[in-house]
Scaffold this motif. Sequence first.
Motif, PDB file in Angstrom:
ATOM      1  N   ALA A  12     -43.854  -8.317 -48.432  1.00 49.18           N
ATOM      2  CA  ALA A  12     -44.934  -7.481 -47.896  1.00 49.18           C
ATOM      3  C   ALA A  12     -44.707  -6.037 -48.319  1.00 49.18           C
ATOM      4  O   ALA A  12     -43.564  -5.581 -48.423  1.00 49.18           O
ATOM      5  CB  ALA A  12     -44.983  -7.590 -46.379  1.00 49.18           C
ATOM      6  N   ILE A  13     -45.814  -5.346 -48.572  1.00 48.60           N
ATOM      7  CA  ILE A  13     -45.774  -3.909 -48.884  1.00 48.60           C
ATOM      8  C   ILE A  13     -46.599  -3.192 -47.823  1.00 48.60           C
ATOM      9  O   ILE A  13     -47.726  -3.595 -47.527  1.00 48.60           O
ATOM     10  CB  ILE A  13     -46.382  -3.617 -50.274  1.00 48.60           C
ATOM     11  CG1 ILE A  13     -45.550  -4.297 -51.369  1.00 48.60           C
ATOM     12  CG2 ILE A  13     -46.484  -2.118 -50.515  1.00 48.60           C
ATOM     13  CD1 ILE A  13     -46.244  -4.298 -52.730  1.00 48.60           C
ATOM     14  N   ILE A  14     -46.005  -2.152 -47.251  1.00 49.75           N
ATOM     15  CA  ILE A  14     -46.763  -1.311 -46.309  1.00 49.75           C
ATOM     16  C   ILE A  14     -47.016   0.021 -46.981  1.00 49.75           C
ATOM     17  O   ILE A  14     -46.078   0.653 -47.486  1.00 49.75           O
ATOM     18  CB  ILE A  14     -45.964  -1.072 -45.010  1.00 49.75           C
ATOM     19  CG1 ILE A  14     -45.765  -2.378 -44.273  1.00 49.75           C
ATOM     20  CG2 ILE A  14     -46.628  -0.015 -44.160  1.00 49.75           C
ATOM     21  CD1 ILE A  14     -46.350  -2.404 -42.908  1.00 49.75           C
ATOM     22  N   VAL A  90     -49.387   1.524 -53.862  1.00 46.98           N
ATOM     23  CA  VAL A  90     -49.298   0.061 -53.890  1.00 46.98           C
ATOM     24  C   VAL A  90     -48.586  -0.386 -55.167  1.00 46.98           C
ATOM     25  O   VAL A  90     -47.689  -1.239 -55.135  1.00 46.98           O
ATOM     26  CB  VAL A  90     -50.701  -0.581 -53.813  1.00 46.98           C
ATOM     27  CG1 VAL A  90     -50.611  -2.086 -54.040  1.00 46.98           C
ATOM     28  CG2 VAL A  90     -51.354  -0.279 -52.463  1.00 46.98           C
ATOM     29  N   LEU A  91     -48.946   0.236 -56.282  1.00 46.35           N
ATOM     30  CA  LEU A  91     -48.319  -0.125 -57.562  1.00 46.35           C
ATOM     31  C   LEU A  91     -46.811   0.127 -57.499  1.00 46.35           C
ATOM     32  O   LEU A  91     -46.014  -0.711 -57.955  1.00 46.35           O
ATOM     33  CB  LEU A  91     -48.961   0.669 -58.709  1.00 46.35           C
ATOM     34  CG  LEU A  91     -48.444   0.365 -60.115  1.00 46.35           C
ATOM     35  CD1 LEU A  91     -48.574  -1.122 -60.461  1.00 46.35           C
ATOM     36  CD2 LEU A  91     -49.196   1.212 -61.162  1.00 46.35           C
ATOM     37  N   ALA A  92     -46.403   1.236 -56.902  1.00 55.77           N
ATOM     38  CA  ALA A  92     -44.962   1.520 -56.774  1.00 55.77           C
ATOM     39  C   ALA A  92     -44.272   0.428 -55.957  1.00 55.77           C
ATOM     40  O   ALA A  92     -43.160  -0.005 -56.280  1.00 55.77           O
ATOM     41  CB  ALA A  92     -44.752   2.890 -56.116  1.00 55.77           C
ATOM     42  N   GLY A  93     -44.942  -0.026 -54.907  1.00 58.85           N
ATOM     43  CA  GLY A  93     -44.379  -1.103 -54.082  1.00 58.85           C
ATOM     44  C   GLY A  93     -44.281  -2.407 -54.858  1.00 58.85           C
ATOM     45  O   GLY A  93     -43.278  -3.122 -54.782  1.00 58.85           O
ATOM     46  N   LEU A  94     -45.327  -2.713 -55.628  1.00 57.86           N
ATOM     47  CA  LEU A  94     -45.332  -3.948 -56.427  1.00 57.86           C
ATOM     48  C   LEU A  94     -44.226  -3.909 -57.482  1.00 57.86           C
ATOM     49  O   LEU A  94     -43.507  -4.897 -57.691  1.00 57.86           O
ATOM     50  CB  LEU A  94     -46.694  -4.136 -57.100  1.00 57.86           C
ATOM     51  CG  LEU A  94     -47.852  -4.512 -56.168  1.00 57.86           C
ATOM     52  CD1 LEU A  94     -49.192  -4.366 -56.889  1.00 57.86           C
ATOM     53  CD2 LEU A  94     -47.680  -5.944 -55.646  1.00 57.86           C
ATOM     54  N   ILE A 107     -50.269  -6.957 -48.708  1.00 54.20           N
ATOM     55  CA  ILE A 107     -50.348  -5.497 -48.805  1.00 54.20           C
ATOM     56  C   ILE A 107     -51.089  -4.994 -47.571  1.00 54.20           C
ATOM     57  O   ILE A 107     -52.211  -5.421 -47.287  1.00 54.20           O
ATOM     58  CB  ILE A 107     -51.070  -5.068 -50.104  1.00 54.20           C
ATOM     59  CG1 ILE A 107     -50.339  -5.685 -51.315  1.00 54.20           C
ATOM     60  CG2 ILE A 107     -51.114  -3.549 -50.206  1.00 54.20           C
ATOM     61  CD1 ILE A 107     -51.058  -5.478 -52.644  1.00 54.20           C
ATOM     62  N   HIS A 108     -50.417  -4.104 -46.828  1.00 51.18           N
ATOM     63  CA  HIS A 108     -50.906  -3.745 -45.497  1.00 51.18           C
ATOM     64  C   HIS A 108     -50.901  -2.232 -45.322  1.00 51.18           C
ATOM     65  O   HIS A 108     -50.053  -1.537 -45.876  1.00 51.18           O
ATOM     66  CB  HIS A 108     -49.969  -4.404 -44.464  1.00 51.18           C
ATOM     67  CG  HIS A 108     -50.434  -4.290 -43.044  1.00 51.18           C
ATOM     68  ND1 HIS A 108     -51.740  -4.456 -42.659  1.00 51.18           N
ATOM     69  CD2 HIS A 108     -49.746  -4.025 -41.899  1.00 51.18           C
ATOM     70  CE1 HIS A 108     -51.845  -4.303 -41.343  1.00 51.18           C
ATOM     71  NE2 HIS A 108     -50.648  -4.041 -40.863  1.00 51.18           N
ATOM     72  N   ILE A 162     -63.827  -5.325 -43.892  1.00 49.87           N
ATOM     73  CA  ILE A 162     -62.609  -5.844 -44.517  1.00 49.87           C
ATOM     74  C   ILE A 162     -61.378  -5.129 -43.972  1.00 49.87           C
ATOM     75  O   ILE A 162     -61.343  -3.899 -43.898  1.00 49.87           O
ATOM     76  CB  ILE A 162     -62.695  -5.700 -46.048  1.00 49.87           C
ATOM     77  CG1 ILE A 162     -63.855  -6.575 -46.537  1.00 49.87           C
ATOM     78  CG2 ILE A 162     -61.387  -6.086 -46.707  1.00 49.87           C
ATOM     79  CD1 ILE A 162     -63.934  -6.753 -48.010  1.00 49.87           C
ATOM     80  N   GLN A 163     -60.378  -5.913 -43.553  1.00 43.44           N
ATOM     81  CA  GLN A 163     -59.157  -5.364 -42.967  1.00 43.44           C
ATOM     82  C   GLN A 163     -57.967  -5.591 -43.900  1.00 43.44           C
ATOM     83  O   GLN A 163     -58.121  -6.157 -44.984  1.00 43.44           O
ATOM     84  CB  GLN A 163     -58.893  -6.061 -41.619  1.00 43.44           C
ATOM     85  CG  GLN A 163     -60.047  -5.908 -40.622  1.00 43.44           C
ATOM     86  CD  GLN A 163     -59.756  -6.616 -39.315  1.00 43.44           C
ATOM     87  OE1 GLN A 163     -59.344  -7.766 -39.300  1.00 43.44           O
ATOM     88  NE2 GLN A 163     -59.975  -5.917 -38.205  1.00 43.44           N
ATOM     89  N   THR A 164     -56.810  -5.148 -43.495  1.00 46.41           N
ATOM     90  CA  THR A 164     -55.556  -5.519 -44.148  1.00 46.41           C
ATOM     91  C   THR A 164     -54.685  -6.170 -43.076  1.00 46.41           C
ATOM     92  O   THR A 164     -54.952  -5.977 -41.891  1.00 46.41           O
ATOM     93  CB  THR A 164     -54.808  -4.304 -44.750  1.00 46.41           C
ATOM     94  OG1 THR A 164     -54.168  -3.563 -43.720  1.00 46.41           O
ATOM     95  CG2 THR A 164     -55.751  -3.416 -45.537  1.00 46.41           C
ATOM     96  N   PRO A 165     -53.646  -6.928 -43.426  1.00 46.88           N
ATOM     97  CA  PRO A 165     -53.104  -7.118 -44.768  1.00 46.88           C
ATOM     98  C   PRO A 165     -54.021  -7.967 -45.650  1.00 46.88           C
ATOM     99  O   PRO A 165     -54.780  -8.792 -45.161  1.00 46.88           O
ATOM    100  CB  PRO A 165     -51.774  -7.843 -44.526  1.00 46.88           C
ATOM    101  CG  PRO A 165     -51.911  -8.484 -43.189  1.00 46.88           C
ATOM    102  CD  PRO A 165     -52.834  -7.618 -42.405  1.00 46.88           C
TER     103      PRO A 165
END
Length: 390
Positions: A12-14, A90-94, A107-108, A162-165
């Motif tokens: 998971a990425i926050i 997000v890209l840095a987390g991925l 992704i949250h 539309i929500q996350t995650p």
Amino acid sequence: MSKAAQSLSIAAIIVAAGKGERAGGGLPKQYRSLAGTPLLRRSVERLVRHSGIGSVVVAIGEGQEALAAEALGGLDVSIVTGGATRRLSVLAGLEALMAQTPDLVLIHDAARPILPASVINRLVDALGKADGACPTLPVADTLAENGAEIGDAVPREGLARIQTPQAFRYAAILAAHRAWASDDEPTDDIQVARAAGLRCVSVAGDALLDKITHEEDFALAALRLGACTSVRTGMGFDVHRLAEAEELWLGGLLIPHDKGLAGHSDADVALHAITDALLGAIAAGDIGDHFPPSDPQWRGARSDQFLAHAVRLVRGRGGVIEHVDLTIICEAPKIGPHKIAMRERIADILGIPVDQVSVKATTTERLGYTGRGEGIAAQAVATITLPKEL
Ligand code: MG
């Protein structure tokens, strides 16, 4: 979560790199307190505690390292520095997950602190037949154009909130983010996935997941959290013998007295009673289970470490210590002169404000073992709140 999904590795990425200025208050909103716990910690804990999720990456803003370390202390997460936009964070987390290449990634947003496990399970199951999935809610209110006056209603059929995650096959969403070529910033990762031709579906969302954007959202989230929290009470009781040639450690303080308490550790009955009260509140056994008297490493040990261990266990369950009430039972020494220092010391170990720590003392009117000065007894009640499993 289905049987098939249980064999997949899930990360998971926050995303927590925002400055969060719309919520006011100076501090970026993800670090602000929501009912006593930073918003970011609440969001991260829900992912860390889900049994299907193996690793959690938190993308923070540059210069937020100290804030993040304080907010996330004790949680098993990796922290990466995000980028100038949400997409770059997000890209840095991925990219940070490249070494482990999980099967799936969620992704949250940090600003959605109440995340039911049921939503995570639905998302993961949906990836059996799609590349991406997001939680959605129907639009209940009438939508209309709005300028100087209200304009025409806009059809809401076929629209969704539309929500996350949002959940994806890891390799597919990584490739989609790397390939993003538009100058426009996407509002979420589903749009990045769709731009790369990935098939994305929706699952039922949850109103508890609503995003915290404005100041008033904090109050509503606190109300919702209250409904999602259970109150637990634990009690502890301990006695140690008074003996010559011993130091008297009581309530975490070294107190001048002609005798001291004897025991395997420093024999601080007050801290032992509070430790047992906290362990009781999370049904995690007693102090002897965690620190067996038969283990030589605890000989003469200071009891503040026993209490700190219980505090870590409570926090590890997402718990918040609301109050501790201690009663010390002895004829001597007099406890009154030490009460304030004792409350401060205990509050310090518990990491809570001193007004949530009560220290009382009583005698037994010279009756029994405490009355004869043979020992000191202590009892404690701890009140904690735990997040309900949703
Ligand atoms: Mg003891």
